[in-house]
Design a protein around this motif. Structure first.
Motif, mmCIF file in Angstrom:
data_model
loop_
_atom_site.group_PDB
_atom_site.id
_atom_site.type_symbol
_atom_site.label_atom_id
_atom_site.label_comp_id
_atom_site.label_asym_id
_atom_site.label_seq_id
_atom_site.Cartn_x
_atom_site.Cartn_y
_atom_site.Cartn_z
ATOM 1 N N THR A 181 96.187 49.183 73.651
ATOM 2 C CA THR A 181 96.532 47.997 72.869
ATOM 3 C C THR A 181 97.764 48.168 71.983
ATOM 4 O OG1 THR A 181 94.857 48.765 71.315
ATOM 5 C CG2 THR A 181 94.224 46.994 72.800
ATOM 6 N N ALA A 182 98.037 49.399 71.540
ATOM 7 C CA ALA A 182 99.158 49.640 70.623
ATOM 8 C C ALA A 182 100.202 50.574 71.217
ATOM 9 C CB ALA A 182 98.647 50.207 69.299
ATOM 10 N N GLN A 183 99.937 51.111 72.416
ATOM 11 C CA GLN A 183 100.873 51.988 73.113
ATOM 12 C C GLN A 183 101.171 53.288 72.368
ATOM 13 O OE1 GLN A 183 102.286 51.120 76.298
ATOM 14 N NE2 GLN A 183 100.681 49.603 76.156
ATOM 15 N N ASN A 184 100.282 53.657 71.424
ATOM 16 C CA ASN A 184 100.504 54.892 70.681
ATOM 17 C C ASN A 184 99.182 55.409 70.123
ATOM 18 O OD1 ASN A 184 102.080 57.018 69.672
ATOM 19 N ND2 ASN A 184 103.684 55.613 69.010
ATOM 20 N N HIS A 185 99.239 56.530 69.383
ATOM 21 C CA HIS A 185 98.030 57.192 68.901
ATOM 22 C C HIS A 185 97.825 57.000 67.407
ATOM 23 C CE1 HIS A 185 98.694 59.715 72.694
ATOM 24 N NE2 HIS A 185 97.582 59.023 72.885
ATOM 25 N N LEU A 186 96.695 57.475 66.908
ATOM 26 C CA LEU A 186 96.247 57.129 65.557
ATOM 27 C C LEU A 186 97.167 57.610 64.446
ATOM 28 C CD1 LEU A 186 94.709 59.885 64.309
ATOM 29 C CD2 LEU A 186 92.943 59.160 65.886
ATOM 30 N N GLU A 187 97.916 58.692 64.672
ATOM 31 C CA GLU A 187 98.816 59.171 63.616
ATOM 32 C C GLU A 187 100.057 58.294 63.472
ATOM 33 O OE1 GLU A 187 99.801 61.523 67.373
ATOM 34 O OE2 GLU A 187 97.984 60.898 66.300
ATOM 35 N N GLU A 188 100.327 57.418 64.455
ATOM 36 C CA GLU A 188 101.509 56.550 64.414
ATOM 37 C C GLU A 188 101.184 55.080 64.159
ATOM 38 O OE1 GLU A 188 104.604 57.256 64.401
ATOM 39 O OE2 GLU A 188 104.704 59.325 65.099
ATOM 40 N N VAL A 189 100.020 54.619 64.569
ATOM 41 C CA VAL A 189 99.697 53.187 64.493
ATOM 42 C C VAL A 189 99.239 52.821 63.088
ATOM 43 C CG1 VAL A 189 98.287 51.325 65.435
ATOM 44 C CG2 VAL A 189 99.035 53.206 66.925
ATOM 45 N N ASN A 190 99.851 51.785 62.502
ATOM 46 C CA ASN A 190 99.439 51.387 61.156
ATOM 47 C C ASN A 190 98.066 50.713 61.180
ATOM 48 O OD1 ASN A 190 99.622 48.314 60.995
ATOM 49 N ND2 ASN A 190 101.711 48.764 61.676
ATOM 50 N N GLU A 191 97.435 50.700 60.029
ATOM 51 C CA GLU A 191 96.060 50.202 59.929
ATOM 52 C C GLU A 191 95.931 48.740 60.322
ATOM 53 O OE1 GLU A 191 93.095 49.045 56.358
ATOM 54 O OE2 GLU A 191 93.916 51.076 56.217
ATOM 55 N N LEU A 192 96.907 47.917 59.954
ATOM 56 C CA LEU A 192 96.808 46.490 60.265
ATOM 57 C C LEU A 192 96.749 46.261 61.770
ATOM 58 C CD1 LEU A 192 99.317 44.818 57.770
ATOM 59 C CD2 LEU A 192 96.855 45.149 57.533
ATOM 60 N N PHE A 193 97.684 46.891 62.470
ATOM 61 C CA PHE A 193 97.704 46.701 63.924
ATOM 62 C C PHE A 193 96.561 47.457 64.581
ATOM 63 C CE2 PHE A 193 98.960 46.560 68.265
ATOM 64 C CZ PHE A 193 99.790 45.461 68.395
ATOM 65 N N GLY A 194 96.309 48.675 64.111
ATOM 66 C CA GLY A 194 95.293 49.515 64.734
ATOM 67 C C GLY A 194 93.889 48.956 64.605
ATOM 68 N N ALA A 195 93.532 48.513 63.414
ATOM 69 C CA ALA A 195 92.202 47.946 63.209
ATOM 70 C C ALA A 195 92.022 46.698 64.072
ATOM 71 C CB ALA A 195 91.993 47.604 61.728
ATOM 72 N N THR A 196 93.065 45.882 64.153
ATOM 73 C CA THR A 196 93.010 44.675 64.973
ATOM 74 C C THR A 196 92.910 45.039 66.452
ATOM 75 O OG1 THR A 196 94.352 43.549 63.303
ATOM 76 C CG2 THR A 196 94.178 42.499 65.459
ATOM 77 N N ALA A 197 93.685 46.046 66.855
ATOM 78 C CA ALA A 197 93.674 46.476 68.258
ATOM 79 C C ALA A 197 92.311 47.030 68.663
ATOM 80 C CB ALA A 197 94.755 47.534 68.475
ATOM 81 N N LEU A 198 91.687 47.803 67.799
ATOM 82 C CA LEU A 198 90.385 48.398 68.125
ATOM 83 C C LEU A 198 89.288 47.344 68.218
ATOM 84 C CD1 LEU A 198 90.174 51.718 66.059
ATOM 85 C CD2 LEU A 198 90.613 51.446 68.501
ATOM 86 N N CYS A 199 89.493 46.205 67.572
ATOM 87 C CA CYS A 199 88.433 45.195 67.510
ATOM 88 C C CYS A 199 88.598 44.077 68.537
ATOM 89 C CB CYS A 199 88.374 44.589 66.104
ATOM 90 S SG CYS A 199 87.664 45.716 64.870
#
Length: 484
Positions: free
Chosen positions: A199-217
């Motif tokens: 969903t974000a084309q990258n890993h947890l150390e690079e993806v910001n919380e706003l995009f990452g939390a949305t992507a995981l959900c």
């Protein structure tokens, strides 16, 4: 023929902007180099079967989400089947994890597989953030700001709940997992990393919380299957354009966008087209090469990403005589040892719906498999068979297919994606999320602050159908506010 707006490419960002502008009475033309609409989220016909260009699922139809907004604005109806269970994940330790669409059911499943520690507060937080992100994204359609009017509109649309999102732009998903004491849970971090890669084309150390939390959900919102394949999404918008006196022209490969004293001219082998406005729906790397204005290119240059920061894809299209009793259409398969040649540690699998006899005859199914290829320009896959065999062996071991049932198989490297889509390096999924690029630093919809605009998966907000839909909404919104 004279048009008001030319759109380059028929990806979903372009089609969204085209539909919204056509609704306002503008005459638009979409110039598409291929023979099918939809860009990277489409379908193609081969040997009597309709295959997806890549494994994918559809979200964005819930309240306060971009695709729902588009359908509400235009009245377009889509041939959709809602999925009761969005996805299953085959984890490195052999466990099968079910991504339920209900938050409580999902938390219980996550606790069963990963242990109770930290799971409930982590997922409750992510889901709350994702709801706020989607709601805010449609409230703040002038974001990112690139003139004073954008800022003034943002102030007018400000709501108290929006301010709670700002700190998440400065935190990564790694920070969030640390907050809930989950970083030492390797099975969980592996799961998060491979889900973020989709969903974000990258890993947890690079993806910001706003995009990452949305992507995981994304599995916690409505997930849908498009009858007839993803091309049905693009065809529905094409029909709407025709109903408004606009059109898509296929086999029109644009090689130049030329600013004129009044409007813009696009140069194609099939002829030149002139319009007052132009919207580029292709990646920024490609837009940079097309746009014939040195000042604009100079301003665009800092936004471009090289191949080593991008992902390509290796994809497989398979037709099966029959499929084992698998009730879930979408699967992520972890490959902890890494796939040969490319090192990817997971692949994404999508089956056609058993009731969909448009894509395959009764009793047959088609399957799309995709996996990431990092730095696609630097990696040449000369022999696809080794990679193909590794994926088939993994699928068969998990009971996801039987080789004896394969009626047709084709595999494609990033080179094929360059041929199909003309995207630089055969890039898929847009620009990956990076921690040093905050949301307001992503490319704004305006290209030259005159009459040229951009949308798609390399501008704000980024990847996925729902993301590019939002980019199209923003691009159309800014064009209309700037000039009408």
């Amino acid at each position: 023929m004279q048009y008001d707006v030319i759109l380059i490419g028929s990806g979903f960002g372009s089609l969204t902007a085209a539909a919204l502008l056509a609704k306002k009475g503008l005459k638009v033309v979409v110039l598409e180099q291929a023979k099918y609409p939809g860009g990277c989220a489409s379908s193609y016909k081969r040997k009597g079967y309709w295959f997806e260009t890549g494994a994918t699922t559809l979200v964005g139809l819930d309240e306060h989400m971009p695709l729902r907004h588009l359908l509400n604005e235009t009245g377009i109806e889509l041939p959709l089947i809602k999925l009761q269970t969005p996805m299953q994940v085959h984890l490195p330790d052999g466990q099968l994890l079910t991504r339920y669409g209900n938050l409580e059911a999902w938390i219980k499943e996550a606790e069963r597989v990963f242990g109770a520690k930290g799971q409930r507060p982590f997922w409750q937080h992510c889901y709350r953030v994702s709801q706020q992100v989607w709601r805010t994204s449609l409230e703040q359609r002038s974001f990112p700001f690139s003139n004073v009017r954008d800022l003034w509109q943002a102030i007018q649309q400000f709501r108290p709940h929006q301010s709670s999102l700002l700190p998440g732009a400065f935190r990564t998903m790694q920070n969030l997992l640390r907050r809930y004491d989950l970083l030492d849970n390797k099975l969980f971090t592996d799961f998060v990393n491979e889900q973020l890669l989709i969903t974000a084309q990258n890993h947890l150390e690079e993806v910001n919380e706003l995009f990452g939390a949305t992507a995981l959900c994304y599995t916690l919102f409505g997930n849908y299957y498009v009858e007839g394949g993803m091309i049905g999404l693009a065809r529905a918008l094409e029909l709407y354009l025709h109903s408004k006196g606009s059109t898509i022209l296929y086999r029109h490969h644009v090689n130049k966008i030329i600013p004129k004293a009044e409007g813009y001219e696009t140069s194609c082998m099939a002829g030149n087209y002139h319009a007052r406005f132009v919207i580029s729906g292709i990646p920024l790397n490609d837009t940079y090469l097309l746009f014939q204005d040195d000042k604009v290119r100079q301003k665009l240059k800092p936004y471009l990403l090289p191949s080593e920061k991008l992902n390509g894809a290796f994809t497989m299209a398979i037709a099966l005589r029959k499929v084992p009793a698998i009730p879930v259409l979408h699967h992520q398969v972890h490959v902890p040892e890494g796939l040969p040649l490319i090192g990817s540690k997971s692949c994404f699998v999508s089956y056609s719906h058993p009731a969909d006899e448009f894509r395959a005859k009764a009793g047959e199914r088609v399957v799309a498999i995709s996996t990431h290829v990092p730095d696609p320009a630097a990696l040449r896959i000369d022999d696809k068979r080794q990679l193909q065999e590794a994926i088939l062996a993994k699928m068969e071991a998990l009971g996801l297919l039987n080789r004896a049932d394969i009626l047709y198989l084709d595999a494609a490297t990033p080179g094929a994606w360059i041929f199909w889509t003309q995207r630089a390096y055969g890039m898929v999924g847009g620009y990956p999320q990076y921690r040093d690029i905050k949301p307001w630093q992503m490319k704004d919809a305006r290209l030259d602050h005159k009459g040229a605009y951009v949308c798609g998966d390399t501008v704000y907000p980024g990847q996925g159908i729902v993301g590019v839909c939002l980019s199209g909404i923003i691009s159309a919104n800014k064009l209309l506010r700037d000039h009408f």
